[in-house]
Scaffold this active site. Structure first.
Site, short mmCIF file in Angstrom:
data_model
loop_
_atom_site.label_atom_id
_atom_site.label_comp_id
_atom_site.label_asym_id
_atom_site.label_seq_id
_atom_site.Cartn_x
_atom_site.Cartn_y
_atom_site.Cartn_z
N THR A 49 0.84 -1.19 0.00
CA THR A 49 0.00 0.00 0.00
C THR A 49 0.87 1.24 0.00
O THR A 49 0.58 2.23 -0.67
CB THR A 49 -0.93 0.00 1.23
OG1 THR A 49 -1.57 -1.27 1.31
CG2 THR A 49 -1.98 1.06 1.10
N ASP A 235 -5.24 -2.37 -7.01
CA ASP A 235 -4.80 -3.04 -5.79
C ASP A 235 -5.37 -4.46 -5.78
O ASP A 235 -6.41 -4.73 -6.38
CB ASP A 235 -5.32 -2.25 -4.58
CG ASP A 235 -4.61 -2.64 -3.31
OD1 ASP A 235 -3.58 -3.32 -3.39
OD2 ASP A 235 -5.08 -2.23 -2.23
N GLN A 266 -2.20 -14.71 -1.96
CA GLN A 266 -3.32 -14.21 -1.17
C GLN A 266 -4.61 -14.16 -1.98
O GLN A 266 -5.53 -13.40 -1.67
CB GLN A 266 -3.01 -12.83 -0.59
CG GLN A 266 -1.90 -12.87 0.44
CD GLN A 266 -1.69 -11.52 1.11
OE1 GLN A 266 -2.55 -11.02 1.80
NE2 GLN A 266 -0.54 -10.93 0.87
#
Length: 774
Positions: A49, A235, A266
């Site tokens: 991030t 993202d 993930q």
DNA sequence: GTTAGCAGCGTTTTT
DNA sequence: CGCTGCTAAC
């Protein structure tokens, strides 16, 4: 692949910018990489991030793009908010001036409102919630003369959603899917879309699918946005489904400045149509793509990182990353087994109390720094029950959501109808709430009248009254209802009206609040409370319209109380978060990995579950505790559980196997709780042969590997062969002989208690060796 | 038309 | 076990 270092070094020499301080070389390379497609492979806790937001700041600071020329997409509202905050912090208040930063869905709505007419909608279309969607599906199913029992609306909803995730319009659904839903899936999908269009409404999937359709059919519109969005940032790219992927690819064909951040390890949203393949294919999809890897982890201790890596290593087809950290070793990951789910909750409760007092090798940990991450929402109950009884403050994230509560939906249906008179679904929801004596018959008449005049249900109702087609009590009530809606609609149409007062008036005068005030059930007070809260939420908006739009997209309730509380949530909800102390309960085959996932997707399913395990472990900064229970209540029935296969994959050198107090009878269970109501877990359990055998081996703190611990438990809980004549042991009835078996139901002739019928999971095999009377 | 009472079912994960 | 949805009685 291009080595990132030279890039970053060149940039460092060229332009010192304060916002770049504190980035490591890889992050810096990622931020400053030249234009063109870039994939940032960012492992858990590697500061993705940070790299992403700094990239945005960099683009703005260097004048490569203006704030409104950057398209920055996230999956969750939480992530969007965080991104806005962090960009704002880096470069001042510019974030508010970035209109194209948000979730796929919120950006989709914005685009769709501009071009709604291209897909047959008006720009003021409504967004349906799941509830409305299901009711619509039911109508479509019964209109097609299908039995709603055999062909449930939920199933159709799931099917259509899956198709939309793959970016298939009804015409595009491939013929291989034809057998779905009694051979009529495609037909019903088309009918459903027709109904939506008539209602001027969209479901969630449409927000993306319609955009893709528009882009594909109207190159001029697409070109306009391709020119406009000079930079596109995404993202959690690993969670992209086909519709989102197409959406992105179409937009990115312009400037080709597409930057995706993700971690194939993930990817946990396969069930929602996400495909790991999308991220694995990036370099092929976008020729000339640069891949940058972020591998330094700033979050977790080496033991935690190693445990997570050990588990995820069992997956095939990974892009592969080697996470490392320079933090101190810290505590090993802890593994502990319990007799049942209640004891697991009890133990975790006590651990938390100990942690808060600083009695667990760490400094005192505040409740806010502790999280319990479960696989499935129903696991939360045990913790809530336990924490309520010991007075441990907790918060549940993603529990029953505020905007999904009945009273809130009802009130909002009133608002919706007042704002847009043709919202037939809202009309149906509230026409008889509170009871107005307008039941099935009256409603069918209204439907017919509406079709007759070719208008909305509201029009139909008006026509019905005009024709005198409704008599008695219903007529007066309906007239009153229509007058009210009309009156409020006039108010809502005035510029600058007091929307809070209007909302209050609506739920007051419609009799809705009175309905709950008259309700004597115990939760009525809470519902009235919620309605007050709803009115308070309106304060942040200028109009009812604006509020409804917000709610349709942001279904989560962000009650960010300042109070110190332990957090309970699902693993899915935990992605992107981190906590000093994490508990991962319920590591049992069937629960985690979930049976359904394995049944539906086989090995792929297990791999996704494994990624979920990876996500869970990597949420922990300093202490991670994994646990499982040998017995769990499912649908009110006790079931014996096997420890998760993932436990075998935990690298022994990074894990401490704790002596399970419940399993050895030390401290918990019998002594402390005898006399309390009988659960499966009580008193006698420690006498069962399997547990005795475990006890014989003695306490094993730190001396057993996860794999051995699991084998021990499996051995101890092994179900008896369902053979007639097998000797078995039951906690309450003692020893017996199987005299009959029907599936998992056994007939057992107990030595002392006589013949009983019971589930096989209630008994364990009795070995001759352990057959000691007690 | 409304309500009470029961049968049958289900539990992954979410924008 | 707890919820939804259906049926039978007010």
């Amino acid at each position: 692949m291009t080595d990132p270092l030279p890039l970053s070094m060149r940039a460092m020499a060229a332009r010192p910018a304060p916002y770049l301080d504190g980035l490591n070389p890889a992050q810096r390379a990622a931020v400053e990489a030249l234009d063109g497609p870039v994939l940032m492979l960012a492992g858990a806790g590697t500061g993705k991030t940070k790299a992403l937001t700094t990239r945005i700041a960099h683009l703005l600071a260097t004048g490569k793009a203006r704030p409104n020329e950057i398209l920055a997409v996230t999956f969750t509202n939480k992530a969007a908010r965080e991104m806005k905050d962090r960009v704002g912090r880096l470069i001042g208040e510019v974030a508010e001036g970035m209109p194209w930063m948000g979730t796929f869905h919120s950006i989709g709505v914005k685009l769709l409102r501009r071009h709604a007419e291209l897909v047959g909608l008006k720009s003021n279309f409504t967004i349906l919630d799941t509830d409305d969607q299901l009711r619509l599906m039911k109508q479509v199913i019964s209109a097609a003369n299908l039995d709603e029992k055999r062909w449930p609306a939920r199933q159709l909803a799931g099917l259509i959603d899956a198709w939309k995730n793959r970016a298939w319009t009804p015409e595009q659904v491939p013929s291989s899917e034809a057998p779905q839903f009694n051979n009529r899936g495609t037909e019903l999908y088309a009918a459903y879309q027709d109904r939506l269009r008539t209602l001027n409404a969209c479901d969630f999937g449409d927000l993306l699918l319609h955009c893709v359709t528009i882009f594909q059919r109207h190159p001029d519109v697409l070109a306009q946005y391709q020119r406009w969005f000079r930079y596109i940032l995404v993202d959690e790219y690993q969670d992209t489904n086909v519709a989102q992927y197409l959406w992105l690819r179409l937009l990115a064909q312009g400037p080709r400045n597409l930057r995706c951040v993700g971690d194939d390890d993930q990817s946990i949203y396969g069930w929602r149509g996400a495909e790991v393949g999308t991220i694995l294919r990036f370099e092929k999809d976008f020729p000339g793509a640069v891949v940058v890897r972020l591998e330094q982890n700033y979050r977790s201790t080496p033991h935690i990182l190693a445990a997570a890596s050990g588990v995820i290593a069992a997956n095939a087809g990974r892009l592969g990353k080697t996470l490392w950290t320079d933090l101190d070793d810290g505590e090993k990951v802890r593994l502990i087994g319990h007799w049942d789910g209640e004891e697991e909750a009890r133990w975790i409760g006590e651990e938390i109390e100990a942690l808060e007092k600083g009695r667990r090798a760490l400094d005192p940990v505040s409740p806010n720094g502790i999280a319990i991450l479960v696989r499935a929402a129903h696991q939360m109950r045990a913790f809530e029950d336990r924490f309520l009884t010991i007075g441990l403050p907790y918060r549940v994230i993603g529990g029953p959501r505020f905007y999904e509560r009945q009273e809130i939906r009802d009130a909002m249906a009133y608002f919706r109808l007042v704002v847009s008179l043709e919202d037939d679904l809202a009309f149906e929801r509230i026409i008889n709430v509170p009871k107005r004596g307008l039941g099935d018959k009256a409603q069918a008449d209204i439907q017919r009248a509406a079709r007759g005049v070719g208008g909305s249900l509201l029009d139909g109702a008006a026509a019905l009254i005009a024709q005198g087609g409704i008599g008695g009590r219903g007529a007066g009530a309906l007239r009153g209802f229509l007058e009210g809606i009309a009156r409020w609609h006039v108010v809502a149409s005035q510029p600058g009206y007091d929307h809070i007062r209007l909302a209050e008036t609506i739920i007051e005068e419609s009799g809705y609040t009175a309905m709950w005030q008259a309700d004597k059930s115990p939760d009525a007070a809470g519902r009235l409370e919620n309605l007050k809260e709803l009115l308070k939420a309106l304060e942040q908006f200028d109009t009812l319209q604006g509020f409804l739009e917000h709610v349709a997209l942001i279904m989560d309730n962000e009650t960010d109380e300042a109070a110190e509380k332990v957090t309970i949530m699902t693993l899915h909800a935990a992605k992107g978060l981190e906590y000093p102390v994490v508990f991962l309960p319920g590591w049992e085959d069937g629960l985690f990995p979930s049976q359904r996932s394995m049944d539906e997707s086989g090995l792929k399913g297990v791999e996704e579950e494994r990624r979920l395990a990876y996500v869970g472990i990597t949420r922990a900064e300093r202490l991670c505790t994994i646990s499982f229970a040998a017995n769990r209540r499912v649908y009110g029935q006790w079931q014996s559980q096997m420890p998760s296969r993932f436990i075998d994959e935990l690298p022994p050198e990074h894990v401490t196997v704790l002596t399970p107090p419940g399993l050895y009878g030390g401290g918990y269970g019998a002594a402390a709780y005898s006399g309390v109501e009988t659960r499966a877990a009580q008193a006698n359990v420690y006498n069962s042969p399997g547990w005795q055998r475990m006890q014989a081996r003695g306490p094993t703190r730190g001396t057993t590997s996860p794999k051995e611990a699991r084998a021990l438990v499996i051995d101890a809980t092994a179900l008896p062969a369902h053979d007639i004549g097998a000797r078995v042991f039951h906690q309450k009835f003692g020893y017996g002989t199987v005299s009959g078996a029907d599936g998992d139901k056994l007939t057992v002739d107990f030595d002392k208690a006589g013949v009983k019928h019971l589930m096989a999971s209630f008994v364990t095999a009795a070995d001759a060796v352990d057959d000691v009377p007690f």
